[in-house]
Motif scaffolding. Structure first.
Motif, PDB file in Angstrom:
ATOM      1  N   GLU A  25      45.517  49.552  43.147  1.00 40.91           N
ATOM      2  CA  GLU A  25      44.695  50.573  43.805  1.00 40.91           C
ATOM      3  C   GLU A  25      45.492  51.468  44.738  1.00 40.91           C
ATOM      4  O   GLU A  25      45.040  52.571  45.065  1.00 40.91           O
ATOM      5  CB  GLU A  25      43.555  49.923  44.585  1.00 40.91           C
ATOM      6  CG  GLU A  25      42.423  49.521  43.696  1.00 40.91           C
ATOM      7  CD  GLU A  25      41.136  49.255  44.445  1.00 40.91           C
ATOM      8  OE1 GLU A  25      41.069  49.453  45.671  1.00 40.91           O
ATOM      9  OE2 GLU A  25      40.180  48.851  43.776  1.00 40.91           O
ATOM     10  N   VAL A  26      46.643  51.024  45.187  1.00 43.44           N
ATOM     11  CA  VAL A  26      47.461  51.846  46.069  1.00 43.44           C
ATOM     12  C   VAL A  26      47.974  53.069  45.312  1.00 43.44           C
ATOM     13  O   VAL A  26      48.215  54.121  45.902  1.00 43.44           O
ATOM     14  CB  VAL A  26      48.631  51.016  46.660  1.00 43.44           C
ATOM     15  CG1 VAL A  26      49.642  51.888  47.369  1.00 43.44           C
ATOM     16  CG2 VAL A  26      48.088  49.963  47.602  1.00 43.44           C
ATOM     17  N   ARG A  27      48.095  52.948  44.018  1.00 46.88           N
ATOM     18  CA  ARG A  27      48.577  54.074  43.216  1.00 46.88           C
ATOM     19  C   ARG A  27      47.546  55.209  43.259  1.00 46.88           C
ATOM     20  O   ARG A  27      46.355  54.968  43.080  1.00 46.88           O
ATOM     21  CB  ARG A  27      48.823  53.639  41.768  1.00 46.88           C
ATOM     22  CG  ARG A  27      49.837  52.524  41.676  1.00 46.88           C
ATOM     23  CD  ARG A  27      50.124  52.080  40.266  1.00 46.88           C
ATOM     24  NE  ARG A  27      48.923  51.835  39.500  1.00 46.88           N
ATOM     25  CZ  ARG A  27      48.919  51.687  38.178  1.00 46.88           C
ATOM     26  NH1 ARG A  27      50.021  51.765  37.494  1.00 46.88           N
ATOM     27  NH2 ARG A  27      47.800  51.452  37.533  1.00 46.88           N
ATOM     28  N   PRO A  28      47.964  56.417  43.504  1.00 45.50           N
ATOM     29  CA  PRO A  28      47.012  57.535  43.585  1.00 45.50           C
ATOM     30  C   PRO A  28      46.191  57.694  42.306  1.00 45.50           C
ATOM     31  O   PRO A  28      46.730  57.640  41.199  1.00 45.50           O
ATOM     32  CB  PRO A  28      47.919  58.755  43.799  1.00 45.50           C
ATOM     33  CG  PRO A  28      49.175  58.199  44.386  1.00 45.50           C
ATOM     34  CD  PRO A  28      49.331  56.829  43.779  1.00 45.50           C
ATOM     35  N   GLY A  29      44.885  57.849  42.465  1.00 50.94           N
ATOM     36  CA  GLY A  29      43.992  58.083  41.335  1.00 50.94           C
ATOM     37  C   GLY A  29      43.463  56.831  40.659  1.00 50.94           C
ATOM     38  O   GLY A  29      42.716  56.917  39.697  1.00 50.94           O
ATOM     39  N   TRP A  30      43.821  55.643  41.152  1.00 55.10           N
ATOM     40  CA  TRP A  30      43.417  54.397  40.510  1.00 55.10           C
ATOM     41  C   TRP A  30      42.427  53.618  41.372  1.00 55.10           C
ATOM     42  O   TRP A  30      42.452  53.689  42.583  1.00 55.10           O
ATOM     43  CB  TRP A  30      44.625  53.491  40.272  1.00 55.10           C
ATOM     44  CG  TRP A  30      45.504  53.956  39.151  1.00 55.10           C
ATOM     45  CD1 TRP A  30      46.489  54.893  39.220  1.00 55.10           C
ATOM     46  CD2 TRP A  30      45.472  53.510  37.802  1.00 55.10           C
ATOM     47  NE1 TRP A  30      47.087  55.056  38.002  1.00 55.10           N
ATOM     48  CE2 TRP A  30      46.481  54.213  37.107  1.00 55.10           C
ATOM     49  CE3 TRP A  30      44.706  52.583  37.110  1.00 55.10           C
ATOM     50  CZ2 TRP A  30      46.725  54.022  35.758  1.00 55.10           C
ATOM     51  CZ3 TRP A  30      44.966  52.386  35.761  1.00 55.10           C
ATOM     52  CH2 TRP A  30      45.969  53.104  35.103  1.00 55.10           C
ATOM     53  N   LEU A  43      30.044  51.760  34.105  1.00 53.49           N
ATOM     54  CA  LEU A  43      30.895  52.561  34.961  1.00 53.49           C
ATOM     55  C   LEU A  43      30.500  54.028  34.889  1.00 53.49           C
ATOM     56  O   LEU A  43      29.921  54.474  33.899  1.00 53.49           O
ATOM     57  CB  LEU A  43      32.357  52.438  34.519  1.00 53.49           C
ATOM     58  CG  LEU A  43      32.952  51.048  34.449  1.00 53.49           C
ATOM     59  CD1 LEU A  43      34.334  51.099  33.825  1.00 53.49           C
ATOM     60  CD2 LEU A  43      33.016  50.431  35.825  1.00 53.49           C
ATOM     61  N   GLU A  44      30.840  54.736  35.933  1.00 58.20           N
ATOM     62  CA  GLU A  44      30.722  56.181  35.901  1.00 58.20           C
ATOM     63  C   GLU A  44      32.100  56.745  36.204  1.00 58.20           C
ATOM     64  O   GLU A  44      32.652  56.525  37.281  1.00 58.20           O
ATOM     65  CB  GLU A  44      29.700  56.672  36.916  1.00 58.20           C
ATOM     66  CG  GLU A  44      29.395  58.133  36.731  1.00 58.20           C
ATOM     67  CD  GLU A  44      28.145  58.569  37.463  1.00 58.20           C
ATOM     68  OE1 GLU A  44      28.254  59.574  38.178  1.00 58.20           O
ATOM     69  OE2 GLU A  44      27.099  57.924  37.316  1.00 58.20           O
ATOM     70  N   ILE A  45      32.632  57.458  35.219  1.00 58.79           N
ATOM     71  CA  ILE A  45      33.963  58.029  35.353  1.00 58.79           C
ATOM     72  C   ILE A  45      33.846  59.523  35.107  1.00 58.79           C
ATOM     73  O   ILE A  45      33.410  59.950  34.039  1.00 58.79           O
ATOM     74  CB  ILE A  45      34.951  57.383  34.357  1.00 58.79           C
ATOM     75  CG1 ILE A  45      35.042  55.888  34.629  1.00 58.79           C
ATOM     76  CG2 ILE A  45      36.312  58.048  34.452  1.00 58.79           C
ATOM     77  CD1 ILE A  45      35.899  55.126  33.656  1.00 58.79           C
ATOM     78  N   LYS A  46      34.189  60.287  36.127  1.00 58.69           N
ATOM     79  CA  LYS A  46      34.076  61.753  36.065  1.00 58.69           C
ATOM     80  C   LYS A  46      32.679  62.164  35.617  1.00 58.69           C
ATOM     81  O   LYS A  46      32.513  62.964  34.705  1.00 58.69           O
ATOM     82  CB  LYS A  46      35.155  62.340  35.165  1.00 58.69           C
ATOM     83  CG  LYS A  46      36.552  62.175  35.724  1.00 58.69           C
ATOM     84  CD  LYS A  46      37.539  63.058  35.000  1.00 58.69           C
ATOM     85  CE  LYS A  46      38.871  62.975  35.736  1.00 58.69           C
ATOM     86  NZ  LYS A  46      39.813  63.953  35.278  1.00 58.69           N
ATOM     87  N   ASP A  47      31.670  61.562  36.245  1.00 59.56           N
ATOM     88  CA  ASP A  47      30.255  61.848  35.978  1.00 59.56           C
ATOM     89  C   ASP A  47      29.801  61.466  34.574  1.00 59.56           C
ATOM     90  O   ASP A  47      28.763  61.912  34.113  1.00 59.56           O
ATOM     91  CB  ASP A  47      29.929  63.332  36.241  1.00 59.56           C
ATOM     92  CG  ASP A  47      30.179  63.713  37.690  1.00 59.56           C
ATOM     93  OD1 ASP A  47      29.965  62.855  38.574  1.00 59.56           O
ATOM     94  OD2 ASP A  47      30.589  64.862  37.928  1.00 59.56           O
ATOM     95  N   GLU A  76      41.374  57.785  37.191  1.00 62.10           N
ATOM     96  CA  GLU A  76      40.530  58.949  36.948  1.00 62.10           C
ATOM     97  C   GLU A  76      41.289  60.257  37.097  1.00 62.10           C
ATOM     98  O   GLU A  76      40.850  61.281  36.595  1.00 62.10           O
ATOM     99  CB  GLU A  76      39.332  58.929  37.902  1.00 62.10           C
ATOM    100  CG  GLU A  76      38.398  57.765  37.608  1.00 62.10           C
ATOM    101  CD  GLU A  76      37.135  57.814  38.415  1.00 62.10           C
ATOM    102  OE1 GLU A  76      36.422  58.832  38.355  1.00 62.10           O
ATOM    103  OE2 GLU A  76      36.850  56.822  39.109  1.00 62.10           O
ATOM    104  N   ASP A  77      42.398  60.229  37.819  1.00 59.81           N
ATOM    105  CA  ASP A  77      43.116  61.451  38.091  1.00 59.81           C
ATOM    106  C   ASP A  77      44.612  61.189  37.962  1.00 59.81           C
ATOM    107  O   ASP A  77      45.076  60.165  38.457  1.00 59.81           O
ATOM    108  CB  ASP A  77      42.782  61.929  39.514  1.00 59.81           C
ATOM    109  CG  ASP A  77      43.294  63.315  39.799  1.00 59.81           C
ATOM    110  OD1 ASP A  77      43.093  64.191  38.948  1.00 59.81           O
ATOM    111  OD2 ASP A  77      43.904  63.501  40.871  1.00 59.81           O
ATOM    112  N   PRO A  78      45.382  61.934  37.280  1.00 60.25           N
ATOM    113  CA  PRO A  78      45.102  63.241  36.711  1.00 60.25           C
ATOM    114  C   PRO A  78      44.416  63.187  35.349  1.00 60.25           C
ATOM    115  O   PRO A  78      43.943  64.192  34.845  1.00 60.25           O
ATOM    116  CB  PRO A  78      46.486  63.870  36.588  1.00 60.25           C
ATOM    117  CG  PRO A  78      47.414  62.715  36.386  1.00 60.25           C
ATOM    118  CD  PRO A  78      46.797  61.577  37.170  1.00 60.25           C
ATOM    119  N   TYR A  79      44.362  62.017  34.710  1.00 59.36           N
ATOM    120  CA  TYR A  79      43.650  61.850  33.442  1.00 59.36           C
ATOM    121  C   TYR A  79      43.016  60.468  33.452  1.00 59.36           C
ATOM    122  O   TYR A  79      43.373  59.595  34.239  1.00 59.36           O
ATOM    123  CB  TYR A  79      44.593  62.022  32.240  1.00 59.36           C
ATOM    124  CG  TYR A  79      45.809  61.132  32.284  1.00 59.36           C
ATOM    125  CD1 TYR A  79      45.779  59.853  31.737  1.00 59.36           C
ATOM    126  CD2 TYR A  79      46.990  61.557  32.889  1.00 59.36           C
ATOM    127  CE1 TYR A  79      46.884  59.019  31.799  1.00 59.36           C
ATOM    128  CE2 TYR A  79      48.099  60.733  32.946  1.00 59.36           C
ATOM    129  CZ  TYR A  79      48.038  59.472  32.397  1.00 59.36           C
ATOM    130  OH  TYR A  79      49.140  58.651  32.465  1.00 59.36           O
TER     131      TYR A  79
END
Length: 163
Positions: A25-30, A43-47, A76-79
């Motif tokens: 989780e420390v990794r950005p976007g995770w 789950l809800e991922i990017k709506d 979720e980010d960047p993909y």
């Protein structure tokens, strides 16, 4: 200076699972969810609502090759990317073999989760980098785990919160 592997091996299996989940989780976007085999997650991922079923990865004929899913990692980010993670606490003698890697890769061969990662405080099979890349598995061995913990302290990971 990396945390000594002997110190990480003192953690219980559950503590190690929590450590790995927090580390991812420390990794950005995770983000991560600690799971059990058979869990059904809405789950809800990017709506977008999606359902992920955690595989029951057991083989009664080969119980020595059981590699259950412990964590679902969601980027979720960047993909968007989903990973199943198996965490194995060892005393240093237990080794992850190709049979474990292949069995766990089968678990992530589904529609939504295509990546598998095994994190162990032990060792893995002796393989060349080319073989590791070709196999599609990610294996984080004990020394690599120590290095990740050390590397991610600059992103806010705090190993001292673990007993």
């Amino acid at each position: 200076m990396p945390i000594p592997l002997a110190e990480i091996r003192k953690l219980s299996q559950n503590e190690l699972v929590e450590l790995v989940a927090d580390l991812w989780e420390v990794r950005p976007g995770w983000r991560t969810i600690v799971v059990e085999p058979g869990d059904k997650l809405d789950l809800e991922i990017k709506d977008d609502p999606i359902e992920v079923v955690v595989p029951q990865n057991e083989d009664s004929q080969h119980p020595d090759v059981d590699v259950p899913v412990h964590i679902l990692a969601i980027q979720e980010d960047p993909y968007v990317e989903l990973e199943f993670i198996h965490v194995r606490q060892t005393n240093g003698v237990d080794v992850i073999e190709d049979a474990h890697l292949n069995r766990f890769k089968q678990a992530s061969n589904g529609y939504r989760v295509r990546k598998s990662v095994i994190v162990t405080t032990g060792a893995g099979p002796d393989r060349t980098v080319d073989e590791q890349l070709y196999s599609g598995h990610r294996l984080v061995e004990g020394a690599d785990l120590c290095n990740l913990i050390d590397q991610y302290t600059e992103y806010g990971f705090d190993y001292d919160v673990y007993p």
